[in-house]
Structures are given as structure tokens and as C-alpha cells.
Design a protein around this motif. Structure first.
Motif, PDB file in Angstrom:
ATOM      1  N   LYS A 177      -3.721   8.214 -18.165  1.00 46.42           N
ATOM      2  CA  LYS A 177      -3.889   6.993 -18.310  1.00 46.42           C
ATOM      3  C   LYS A 177      -3.710   6.070 -17.212  1.00 46.42           C
ATOM      4  N   PHE A 178      -2.440   6.100 -16.487  1.00 44.20           N
ATOM      5  CA  PHE A 178      -2.311   4.940 -16.397  1.00 44.20           C
ATOM      6  C   PHE A 178      -3.157   5.043 -14.258  1.00 44.20           C
ATOM      7  N   LEU A 179      -2.704   6.703 -14.146  1.00 44.60           N
ATOM      8  CA  LEU A 179      -3.511   5.699 -13.034  1.00 44.60           C
ATOM      9  C   LEU A 179      -4.870   6.005 -12.882  1.00 44.60           C
ATOM     10  N   GLU A 180      -5.385   6.528 -13.901  1.00 50.95           N
ATOM     11  CA  GLU A 180      -7.047   6.194 -14.379  1.00 50.95           C
ATOM     12  C   GLU A 180      -6.825   4.089 -14.453  1.00 50.95           C
ATOM     13  N   LYS A 181      -6.214   3.174 -14.651  1.00 48.83           N
ATOM     14  CA  LYS A 181      -6.436   2.324 -14.957  1.00 48.83           C
ATOM     15  C   LYS A 181      -5.852   1.522 -13.683  1.00 48.83           C
ATOM     16  N   LEU A 182      -5.039   2.399 -13.140  1.00 49.98           N
ATOM     17  CA  LEU A 182      -4.551   1.525 -11.822  1.00 49.98           C
ATOM     18  C   LEU A 182      -5.148   0.947 -10.938  1.00 49.98           C
ATOM     19  N   ASP A 183      -4.872  -0.103 -10.550  1.00 52.21           N
ATOM     20  CA  ASP A 183      -5.896  -0.740  -9.875  1.00 52.21           C
ATOM     21  C   ASP A 183      -5.661  -0.493  -7.773  1.00 52.21           C
ATOM     22  N   ARG A 184      -6.519   0.460  -7.906  1.00 50.18           N
ATOM     23  CA  ARG A 184      -5.954   0.771  -5.846  1.00 50.18           C
ATOM     24  C   ARG A 184      -5.534  -0.251  -5.154  1.00 50.18           C
ATOM     25  N   ILE A 185      -4.777  -0.090  -4.646  1.00 46.39           N
ATOM     26  CA  ILE A 185      -4.959  -0.764  -2.831  1.00 46.39           C
ATOM     27  C   ILE A 185      -5.665   0.119  -2.327  1.00 46.39           C
ATOM     28  N   GLU A 186      -6.432  -0.420  -0.863  1.00 43.69           N
ATOM     29  CA  GLU A 186      -7.307  -0.465  -0.486  1.00 43.69           C
ATOM     30  C   GLU A 186      -6.078  -0.136   0.777  1.00 43.69           C
ATOM     31  N   TYR A 200       1.076  -1.213  -0.127  1.00 40.29           N
ATOM     32  CA  TYR A 200      -0.293   0.274   0.107  1.00 40.29           C
ATOM     33  C   TYR A 200       0.769   1.035  -0.094  1.00 40.29           C
ATOM     34  N   ARG A 201       2.040   1.369   0.772  1.00 38.17           N
ATOM     35  CA  ARG A 201       2.609   2.268   1.147  1.00 38.17           C
ATOM     36  C   ARG A 201       3.562   2.614  -0.496  1.00 38.17           C
ATOM     37  N   ASN A 202       3.997   1.657  -0.951  1.00 42.67           N
ATOM     38  CA  ASN A 202       4.370   1.370  -2.380  1.00 42.67           C
ATOM     39  C   ASN A 202       3.817   2.153  -3.482  1.00 42.67           C
ATOM     40  N   GLN A 203       2.629   1.585  -3.525  1.00 45.17           N
ATOM     41  CA  GLN A 203       2.012   2.062  -4.418  1.00 45.17           C
ATOM     42  C   GLN A 203       1.983   3.631  -4.245  1.00 45.17           C
ATOM     43  N   ASN A 204       1.301   3.913  -3.055  1.00 45.95           N
ATOM     44  CA  ASN A 204       1.143   5.760  -2.910  1.00 45.95           C
ATOM     45  C   ASN A 204       2.017   6.305  -3.490  1.00 45.95           C
ATOM     46  N   LYS A 205       3.629   5.595  -2.923  1.00 43.36           N
ATOM     47  CA  LYS A 205       4.696   6.960  -3.034  1.00 43.36           C
ATOM     48  C   LYS A 205       4.719   7.324  -4.983  1.00 43.36           C
ATOM     49  N   GLU A 206       4.443   5.671  -5.365  1.00 43.11           N
ATOM     50  CA  GLU A 206       4.233   5.654  -6.986  1.00 43.11           C
ATOM     51  C   GLU A 206       3.204   6.325  -7.718  1.00 43.11           C
ATOM     52  N   ILE A 207       2.086   6.470  -6.961  1.00 40.00           N
ATOM     53  CA  ILE A 207       1.361   7.473  -7.686  1.00 40.00           C
ATOM     54  C   ILE A 207       1.286   9.244  -7.389  1.00 40.00           C
ATOM     55  N   GLY A 226       4.144  10.187  -7.089  1.00 38.02           N
ATOM     56  CA  GLY A 226       5.545  10.400  -7.885  1.00 38.02           C
ATOM     57  C   GLY A 226       4.930  10.740  -9.809  1.00 38.02           C
ATOM     58  N   HIS A 227       3.799   9.837  -9.723  1.00 34.93           N
ATOM     59  CA  HIS A 227       3.136  10.418 -10.713  1.00 34.93           C
ATOM     60  C   HIS A 227       2.553  11.746 -10.940  1.00 34.93           C
ATOM     61  N   GLN A 228       1.565  11.863 -10.193  1.00 36.82           N
ATOM     62  CA  GLN A 228       1.101  12.687  -9.680  1.00 36.82           C
ATOM     63  C   GLN A 228       1.892  14.314  -9.673  1.00 36.82           C
ATOM     64  N   GLU A 229       2.409  13.869  -9.067  1.00 31.68           N
ATOM     65  CA  GLU A 229       3.813  15.099  -9.145  1.00 31.68           C
ATOM     66  C   GLU A 229       3.950  15.745 -10.349  1.00 31.68           C
ATOM     67  N   PHE A 230       4.476  14.489 -11.236  1.00 29.34           N
ATOM     68  CA  PHE A 230       4.563  14.918 -12.504  1.00 29.34           C
ATOM     69  C   PHE A 230       4.104  15.737 -13.616  1.00 29.34           C
ATOM     70  N   ILE A 231       2.861  15.128 -13.107  1.00 26.59           N
ATOM     71  CA  ILE A 231       1.504  15.502 -14.363  1.00 26.59           C
ATOM     72  C   ILE A 231       1.927  17.150 -13.807  1.00 26.59           C
ATOM     73  N   ASP A 232       1.140  17.418 -12.392  1.00 27.25           N
ATOM     74  CA  ASP A 232       1.158  18.824 -11.697  1.00 27.25           C
ATOM     75  C   ASP A 232       2.273  19.541 -12.646  1.00 27.25           C
ATOM     76  N   ARG A 233       3.496  19.084 -12.554  1.00 32.89           N
ATOM     77  CA  ARG A 233       4.673  20.469 -12.833  1.00 32.89           C
ATOM     78  C   ARG A 233       4.029  20.022 -14.070  1.00 32.89           C
ATOM     79  N   PHE A 234       4.225  19.741 -14.877  1.00 34.54           N
ATOM     80  CA  PHE A 234       4.509  19.572 -16.320  1.00 34.54           C
ATOM     81  C   PHE A 234       3.034  19.136 -17.131  1.00 34.54           C
ATOM     82  N   ARG A 235       2.462  19.791 -16.695  1.00 31.94           N
ATOM     83  CA  ARG A 235       0.780  19.515 -17.204  1.00 31.94           C
ATOM     84  C   ARG A 235       0.156  20.932 -18.835  1.00 31.94           C
ATOM     85  N   GLN A 236       1.203  22.067 -18.466  1.00 28.81           N
ATOM     86  CA  GLN A 236       1.151  23.256 -19.238  1.00 28.81           C
ATOM     87  C   GLN A 236       2.497  23.249 -20.323  1.00 28.81           C
TER      88      GLN A 236
END
Length: 335
Positions: free
Chosen positions: A286-295, A254-261, A263-273
Motif C-alpha cells: 500500500k505504501f508503494l501504491e500511494k508513493l509519489d514517484r520522483i521522475e 531520485y536515487r534515495n527514493q529508488n533505493k527505498e523502493i 528495499g520495500h520491493q525486496e521485502f515484499i518479494d521475500r516474505f510474500r508467502q
């Protein structure tokens, strides 16, 4: 021997099991565990066809015999302790009583005695009786108890007689619901040794950890949060260790997946424009949308522990009993 496939059961608006899976093999010894109210008794009833699942199947080997010991027996009848343990039909009971009455009166030449003896022999009664007596003795009964009516005994002793009946029967699947509740230490140790050599499969519900540790080889846990049946190989102590390790692995995942998420979200927010990064940003979205989230894993339930401190001795008389006595029929408990 027993296979449960995609079983779903809802009771009182709460889903106890959802697409649950379970298998018990011939000769396997299994403990069914879970907190009170998780659905252990309900699952037993479904296996015994006393209740039905909402969905899914429960398949038993068509040639397998199932025996079940509930927590409490019904009201005792005029059957003797031995008659209960032998587990015989009313017809066989009639032959046995005819034989006993003839032996008591000394009249062994009557046609009734001869007929009863022939029928009792033909129905394998003489092989069941010594086996039943041996098991009853192991469970704490004395020789003089065998011929006494069950109504003269407390509910706990009647339950022992019904336990003996199951052991005489030797079912292919022995289902036990709190089998040690009515046993003293010597009877419990005898049952423990007996079940270690039992050739059939065993499925039990018990809160006696030491008893389970000595007998079982598989633990199936009803997880009320996941509404699932989780299988662990080993005894009860091993199950507790495996459950703790499983929880630690789930927390780490769960922690590893949150860390990965993150990282991706930070990249998206930084380079969106940023136009040159548009393709990479869309790919990560698209990767985050399809990701099977761990509860987030729930902490394993642990038994509530409490202790009563030793109180100081009172100098007052708490209770006084005078000329008290208690009996069950002719059996004097104390006087």
C-alpha cells in the motif's frame, strides 16, 4: 506589479506552460531565459495582451505603465530621429515642426509660431526634448542626426531611436527583447549604466550574459521539460550555479527514493508467502501504491559550444572591391 497565476499555454500541439506562476515586484530587474522555442516571446505577447493564455490569469497593476522594445522595428517613416525619441503624438509633432520652420526662417512673430509654442509648452514638450537628446547621444547619435528622417538610417539605428523613446517614457515595467542586438560597445556600456539607475521594473530577454550579470537580480527560466516557470534569485552566473546544484539535489533525491523502493520491493518479494509477515507485506504494498514517484531528472541544457580553427593564410585573392560606396540618404557610410 505583475502576477501570473496558474497559466497554461499550448502552441502548435505543444504545451509551453502548465499552471505556471510568476511575480515581478516594483523596481525588480528580471531576466527571462530558456532555450529557443521555449516560449519566451509568447509569454511577452501574453503579458502585452497580444495573445491569450488557454487557462490562468495575468494581472498587472492598473496604474502601471508598460513599455516594450521588440527585436525589430517596423518600416521607418518620415519622422525624425528626435521625434521618434520624444515619442510624441502627431499633434505635438505638428507644433514642433511649426516651431522649427519658424526658427529656420527667422519669422518668430507669426501667430502660428506663437500658438505652436504655447501648445508645445503646455504639453510638456520642452522638458521631453533635452531628455531625448541626452539619451540619443548616449546611444551613439550625433547632434546633426536629430533632425534627419528615420528612413535615412539603417534598421539598427532606428531601433536605437525606439529604445531612446522607451527610456524617455520611463514606463513602470520596461520589457526589452534582445536590447543589445543593435548596439556597439560604447552604446551598450552606456545603456548598462543607465539601466543600473533605472527606477522602474525591468523584464528582459537577452543572450548577452555579461549584460544580464551587471543588471538583473532575478532569473526566471522557462523549463520546456516541465512546462514551468522556475525562479532564481541572483544574476545570470548565480542562476547557472543554482540550477546545477538543484539538478544534483534532484538526482540525489531520485536515487534515495529508488533505493527505498528497492528495499520495500525486496521485502515484499521475500516474505510474500510467509503468513506471519502478511500484515507487513500488505502495508508495504500500500505504501508503494500511494508513493509519489520522483521522475528521473533531466540534465540541464547547456549551450552548444563550437570553435573555428584559425585557417592558414591563402596566397590567392579571395575578394576585390573597387570604388564601393554606401549611403543612407545624405549620410555617407563609406566611399
Amino acid at each position: 506589479m505583475l502576477t501570473i497565476h496558474k497559466l497554461t499555454k499550448t502552441l502548435g500541439g505543444r504545451t509551453l506552460l502548465r499552471e505556471a506562476e510568476m511575480t515581478i515586484n516594483w523596481g525588480e530587474r528580471v531576466a527571462l531565459v530558456g532555450p529557443n522555442g521555449a516560449g519566451k516571446s509568447t509569454l511577452f505577447r501574453m503579458i502585452l495582451d497580444e495573445d491569450q493564455p488557454d487557462e490562468g490569469t495575468i494581472e498587472r497593476d492598473e496604474y502601471a505603465i508598460t513599455g516594450y522594445l521588440p527585436q525589430e522595428a517596423g518600416e521607418p517613416t518620415d519622422e525624425t530621429i528626435l521625434e521618434i525619441a520624444i515619442g510624441i503624438t502627431p499633434e505635438l509633432i505638428g507644433y514642433l515642426r511649426t516651431i522649427r520652420e519658424a526658427e529656420k526662417s527667422g519669422d518668430l512673430s507669426s501667430p502660428e509660431f506663437a500658438h505652436a509654442q504655447d501648445q508645445f509648452t503646455a504639453l510638456n514638450g520642452y522638458q521631453l526634448e533635452p531628455k531625448a537628446k541626452k539619451i540619443l547621444s548616449g546611444l551613439g547619435f550625433k547632434q546633426e542626426d536629430f533632425a534627419k528622417p528615420a528612413r535615412e538610417y539603417s534598421g539598427g539605428w532606428v531601433m536605437r531611436a525606439h529604445l531612446a523613446k522607451l527610456l524617455v517614457m520611463e514606463p513602470d515595467l520596461l520589457m526589452l527583447d534582445e536590447p543589445t542586438n543593435h548596439l556597439d560597445l560604447l552604446s551598450l556600456l552606456w545603456l548598462q549604466r543607465y539601466l543600473l539607475n533605472y527606477s522602474g521594473a525591468i523584464l528582459m530577454i537577452s543572450h548577452d550574459r555579461d549584460f544580464m550579470d551587471s543588471i538583473i537580480e532575478t532569473v526566471i527560466e522557462i523549463d520546456p521539460d516541465a512546462a514551468a516557470l522556475l525562479s532564481y534569485t541572483g544574476n545570470y552566473t548565480s542562476y547557472l550555479d543554482q540550477r546545477e546544484k538543484r539538478y544534483e539535489q534532484q538526482v540525489q533525491a531520485y536515487r534515495n527514493q529508488n533505493k527505498e523502493i528497492e528495499g520495500h520491493q525486496e521485502f515484499i518479494d521475500r516474505f510474500r508467502q510467509v503468513g506471519s509477515k502478511a500484515a507487513q507485506v500488505q502495508s508495504r504494498i500500500k505504501f508503494l501504491e500511494k508513493l509519489d514517484r520522483i521522475e528521473k531528472p533531466r540534465t540541464p541544457r547547456k549551450p552548444f559550444k563550437f570553435a573555428f580553427p584559425q585557417p592558414p593564410r591563402s596566397n590567392q585573392k579571395v575578394m576585390e572591391l573597387t570604388k564601393m560606396g554606401q549611403s543612407y540618404g545624405e549620410k555617407r557610410i563609406y566611399k
